[in-house]
Structures are given as C-alpha cells and as structure tokens.
Design an enzyme around this catalytic site. Sequence first.
Site, PDB file in Angstrom:
ATOM      1  N   ASP A 198      -2.253  10.408   4.004  1.00  0.00           N
ATOM      2  CA  ASP A 198      -3.682  10.131   4.053  1.00  0.00           C
ATOM      3  C   ASP A 198      -4.378  11.138   4.952  1.00  0.00           C
ATOM      4  O   ASP A 198      -4.325  11.043   6.175  1.00  0.00           O
ATOM      5  CB  ASP A 198      -3.928   8.706   4.576  1.00  0.00           C
ATOM      6  CG  ASP A 198      -5.412   8.372   4.638  1.00  0.00           C
ATOM      7  OD1 ASP A 198      -6.204   9.066   3.973  1.00  0.00           O
ATOM      8  OD2 ASP A 198      -5.764   7.409   5.343  1.00  0.00           O
TER       9      ASP A 198
ATOM     10  N   GLU B 231      -9.502   4.259   1.839  1.00  0.00           N
ATOM     11  CA  GLU B 231      -8.944   4.404   0.498  1.00  0.00           C
ATOM     12  C   GLU B 231      -7.903   3.353   0.132  1.00  0.00           C
ATOM     13  O   GLU B 231      -7.737   3.003  -1.036  1.00  0.00           O
ATOM     14  CB  GLU B 231      -8.315   5.801   0.348  1.00  0.00           C
ATOM     15  CG  GLU B 231      -6.887   5.956   0.867  1.00  0.00           C
ATOM     16  CD  GLU B 231      -6.717   5.683   2.360  1.00  0.00           C
ATOM     17  OE1 GLU B 231      -5.631   5.226   2.752  1.00  0.00           O
ATOM     18  OE2 GLU B 231      -7.663   5.932   3.121  1.00  0.00           O
TER      19      GLU B 231
ATOM     20  N   ASP C 270       1.443   5.901   6.071  1.00  0.00           N
ATOM     21  CA  ASP C 270       0.454   5.091   5.361  1.00  0.00           C
ATOM     22  C   ASP C 270       1.036   4.442   4.107  1.00  0.00           C
ATOM     23  O   ASP C 270       0.325   3.751   3.381  1.00  0.00           O
ATOM     24  CB  ASP C 270      -0.770   5.937   5.008  1.00  0.00           C
ATOM     25  CG  ASP C 270      -2.068   5.148   5.097  1.00  0.00           C
ATOM     26  OD1 ASP C 270      -2.058   4.062   5.711  1.00  0.00           O
ATOM     27  OD2 ASP C 270      -3.094   5.610   4.562  1.00  0.00           O
TER      28      ASP C 270
ATOM     29  N   ARG D 265      -7.745   0.121   0.547  1.00  0.00           N
ATOM     30  CA  ARG D 265      -8.291  -1.085  -0.097  1.00  0.00           C
ATOM     31  C   ARG D 265      -8.738  -0.797  -1.528  1.00  0.00           C
ATOM     32  O   ARG D 265      -8.745  -1.694  -2.372  1.00  0.00           O
ATOM     33  CB  ARG D 265      -9.454  -1.626   0.736  1.00  0.00           C
ATOM     34  CG  ARG D 265     -10.683  -0.772   0.762  1.00  0.00           C
ATOM     35  CD  ARG D 265     -11.629  -1.100   1.893  1.00  0.00           C
ATOM     36  NE  ARG D 265     -11.066  -0.722   3.182  1.00  0.00           N
ATOM     37  CZ  ARG D 265     -11.665  -0.922   4.349  1.00  0.00           C
ATOM     38  NH1 ARG D 265     -12.857  -1.501   4.378  1.00  0.00           N
ATOM     39  NH2 ARG D 265     -11.091  -0.561   5.477  1.00  0.00           N
TER      40      ARG D 265
ATOM     41  N   LYS E 135       0.852  -1.196   0.000  1.00  0.00           N
ATOM     42  CA  LYS E 135       0.000   0.000   0.000  1.00  0.00           C
ATOM     43  C   LYS E 135       0.883   1.240   0.000  1.00  0.00           C
ATOM     44  O   LYS E 135       1.785   1.377   0.832  1.00  0.00           O
ATOM     45  CB  LYS E 135      -0.917  -0.003   1.226  1.00  0.00           C
ATOM     46  CG  LYS E 135      -1.786   1.256   1.357  1.00  0.00           C
ATOM     47  CD  LYS E 135      -2.607   1.238   2.643  1.00  0.00           C
ATOM     48  CE  LYS E 135      -3.293   2.568   2.886  1.00  0.00           C
ATOM     49  NZ  LYS E 135      -4.028   2.605   4.168  1.00  0.00           N
TER      50      LYS E 135
ATOM     51  N   ASP F 298     -12.166   7.673   3.468  1.00  0.00           N
ATOM     52  CA  ASP F 298     -11.014   7.362   4.319  1.00  0.00           C
ATOM     53  C   ASP F 298     -10.722   5.861   4.357  1.00  0.00           C
ATOM     54  O   ASP F 298      -9.788   5.428   5.018  1.00  0.00           O
ATOM     55  CB  ASP F 298     -11.241   7.890   5.739  1.00  0.00           C
ATOM     56  CG  ASP F 298      -9.956   7.942   6.554  1.00  0.00           C
ATOM     57  OD1 ASP F 298      -8.868   7.983   5.937  1.00  0.00           O
ATOM     58  OD2 ASP F 298     -10.022   7.923   7.799  1.00  0.00           O
TER      59      ASP F 298
ATOM     60  N   LYS G  87      -9.969  13.233   8.209  1.00  0.00           N
ATOM     61  CA  LYS G  87      -9.578  12.739   9.520  1.00  0.00           C
ATOM     62  C   LYS G  87      -9.516  13.887  10.523  1.00  0.00           C
ATOM     63  O   LYS G  87      -9.262  15.039  10.144  1.00  0.00           O
ATOM     64  CB  LYS G  87      -8.180  12.100   9.459  1.00  0.00           C
ATOM     65  CG  LYS G  87      -8.065  10.823   8.669  1.00  0.00           C
ATOM     66  CD  LYS G  87      -6.610  10.332   8.682  1.00  0.00           C
ATOM     67  CE  LYS G  87      -6.429   9.072   7.863  1.00  0.00           C
ATOM     68  NZ  LYS G  87      -7.086   7.901   8.480  1.00  0.00           N
TER      69      LYS G  87
END
Length: 490
Positions: free
Chosen positions: A265, A344, A283, A346, A260, A342, A272
Amino acid sequence: MQIKIEKKSILDIDADVIVVNLFEGVTTPVGVTGIVDKEFNNVISEFIIGKEKFEGKFGKIYKLPLVCKNKKLFVAGLGKSDEFNYVKIRDITAKVVRSLGDTDEKVVSILHGAGIAGLCPFRCAKMIAEGALSGIYSFDKYKSDKEELKLKEFIIAEIDDEKFEKAQKGMEEGIKTGEAVNRARDLINESSQYLYPETLAEYAVENSGVKTTIYGSEKVKEMGMNAFLAVGQGSVHTPKLIHMEYKCENPKKKIAIVGKGITFDAGGLDLKPPSSMLTMRDDMSGAAAVISTMRAISEIKPDVEVHAIVAACENMPSGSAYKPGDVIIAKTGRSIEIDNTDAEGRVTLADALAYAEELGVDEIIDIATLTGACMVALGTVASGIMGNNEEKIKEFIETAKEAGEKFWQLPMDEEYGDTLKSDIADTKNTGGRMGGASAAGVFLSKFITKNTPWIHLDIAGTAFLDKANSEGIKNATGVGVRSLIKYIIK
C-alpha cells in the site's frame, strides 16, 4: 523441531534439559517441581530459591548446569498463582525455547504443564505447543548468516493416563495452530517485491490445504466487483480474487472469513510519506490470517463449512491509478465517491463482503489492517472489533481471550457515518480522522445487504510490531489466526 508428549515421569525421559515451573513466593516446591527438587538433592529449594533468591517472577528463568546425570535444569517463573492463566503457559514456553535456541543439545526440553494442578491438560498442552513453535520462530530468509536450528525435540511429560490422552489432543491442536500462526508470519514478513497478488494466489492454491479458486480481472469484472478492481488498477500486478473452501458432511453452520489483501500500500495517488511505506508489506495481514487459518481448518476438520475470501491487489500511484473524486459502482450497486485513495482497504472489502454474503453463509468475519485511527485508539495491545450482531461480537471476544488475543469493541453508531455523506454518490470512502475506525465500520456495514451476522476485526495496531511482544515476536505477529481457528472449531 519436533514437539511430542511421553507418558513417563519427567525424570525418566531421555533429555538434556529439564524445565520445571515455580510460582512466585513458593519456598518449598511441590508436585513435579518438588519431585525434581528431591531427585537433585534439594537444589531448587536450598540453592536456587534459598541461596540465589530466585522468586519465580513471571518470565524469569533460572538456568543451572547440573553434573548429576548430565542434565541441565531450568526453573521457569510463573508469577503469582492468583494471576496465572493459560496464555502465560504459552508465553513462558516461548521464552524457554528462545533461551534454548542456540543450544547444542539434540533432545532438549521437557516442560511439565499438562498437569498443573487444577488446570485443563488439553488447554495446557495446547498452549505449550503453541509457545514452543512461537519461541522457535524467526524470519531469516534473506540473511547470509542463518542461525542453524539446533533445537531438535521438545517433550511434554505426563504420566497420568487420563490427563495424557487429553494433553495429547491439546498438543496436536496446538501444533496445527502454532504452525498456522508461523505461516501467517512468514507471509507478512515476506518482501512485497516477491509477494504480490499473483504469488499470493499461487501460495493459497499450494498451501491452504483446501479447494482454492483464483479469479482474474476479467472474471472479477463480470462479477461486478468494480470497487476492488479500481484499487488495483494503478499497479503492474493484476488483482486476484482468491476463494478457498472447506466443506464437510452435514455442517453445523457456514462461515465466511474475509481477509484484506493489499500486498503493498503506497497510498495510491494520495501517496503516503516515505516513512509510512516502510512496513506496508503488512497490509495483507488479514489475507495471511485467513489463508493460514484455512490450512489449520483442513487439518483439524471441524464440522463447519468455511469459505475464505481474499481480494488481493496493490495500491499504487500511476497514470492508470484510481483518483480522488472518482465515483465507483460496487458489486452491490452502491456508489462510492473516492475521498482519499489511501482508504483503499475498505473499498476492496466492500466487494469481498458482498461476494461472501452471496455464498449464503450464516455469518461473516472480516479481518483487516484497516485504520490508523484504530491504532491511535488501542495502540499495539488490542485489536478493534465491530459488527452488526452483539451476541456474535461478545462470543468472539471471549473466544479470542481464551486463544490469548485481545479484542476491544468500538462503537459503530450510524452517526459515525455522517462524515461519509457524499453530494454525488451514495457514500464517500472516508470522511476525516475523527472516529475513523468506527466510520470505516459503518462504511463496511453498508455492503452487508442481507443482514447476515457480521464481525469486523481491525488489526492495524497489532499485526506488525516495532518491539517484541510477550512471546518475543517482533514484526509480523500473525494476530487473528488463533482466534479464528478457535472460534470456528468451537
């Protein structure tokens, strides 16, 4: 710092500090520790153990400046012998090196351990090398007052011919692995101000050690990777698909590792809270793991073909950002209703996994800081693992254990996907907090369309730590690198 091994007695090596080991409860040192004890007039048995009551508890280090031969003596506690394992060799070595970090000695330390009775010299030396590199690690790139690296040499002593050869090979593999872990830590600790999709792609080209191809937005769109592009469309930094390839003659198998790569993020339009954004440079920990793993693989050269895939982008809020309620058609043709921007990671992985499967590999492993739910379930101690092949999952867990990393299998029953049902698309990208890690696993499984054996690693709780771990590492840990390397070469 140079790590090396010398085929000499521990007493014959030119070093300023001698480090020996002591199991808890031992009152009369034996082996190499006993030899050193006698050489220095029973100082360990009579003074350190007898008078100072040093018990050898794990992680404790007794330091003694010796006048004799101008050497210092460190006695490292190994804890109870029946609780000892190879990982503790790595941890105690890291502690020893950290305790030496500000020393003025040029040639510093000998840790005998390659020949601890009954243990494999290869694995001992490998863990010693990993521990030494972990112990010396720091990220002070942006500090005005940098600590000068004074520790120049770390020497393993092994006089036995057969053990020496095995230990030397273990040390060499440990150095490559330890350096890979530290490179991953550097990437993750780097500010997202400077590390974004374009610069991560440049880093991969320059540092992965293998053939690396970078695809920009236009090519990615031609490939049908609309899910990946949707996540990145809110940022001024354009998404980059990174494909690294290690090839060899007559490979025993072909593996794809997918990381990933969300370089920052913010949560997108489902923004967030500010406190939750502070460490969101981490992330891309999965991406850092696979890029660093490829460098080590290029050096170790196993007879396995390895492809590493990173769909790198930022998840930012803007007028062009993807929105809750959007329906996106992924690379496989499966439609995704965006329930929460959020969730995101996946969404990008859906396309990255499909791309990896198209390469015709024998198995796929993805690694991602995917869900807060996994962090709630397992804390910062163990990473989550799921997949579609029980045999591969068990094999990975055992291999990771040998590498000193903990993975705990979470369920991935179809019922966990019930919350992902959509009225307008094939699936939603999230469905609530309950069973969130497992639901994310079910979501990803839908994009493995050819039944390729697949393992999903959720490192949300273990990739970045507020408090130092057993190696003394705070912030980025580089988790997953050791396990991936060992799994691939095993």
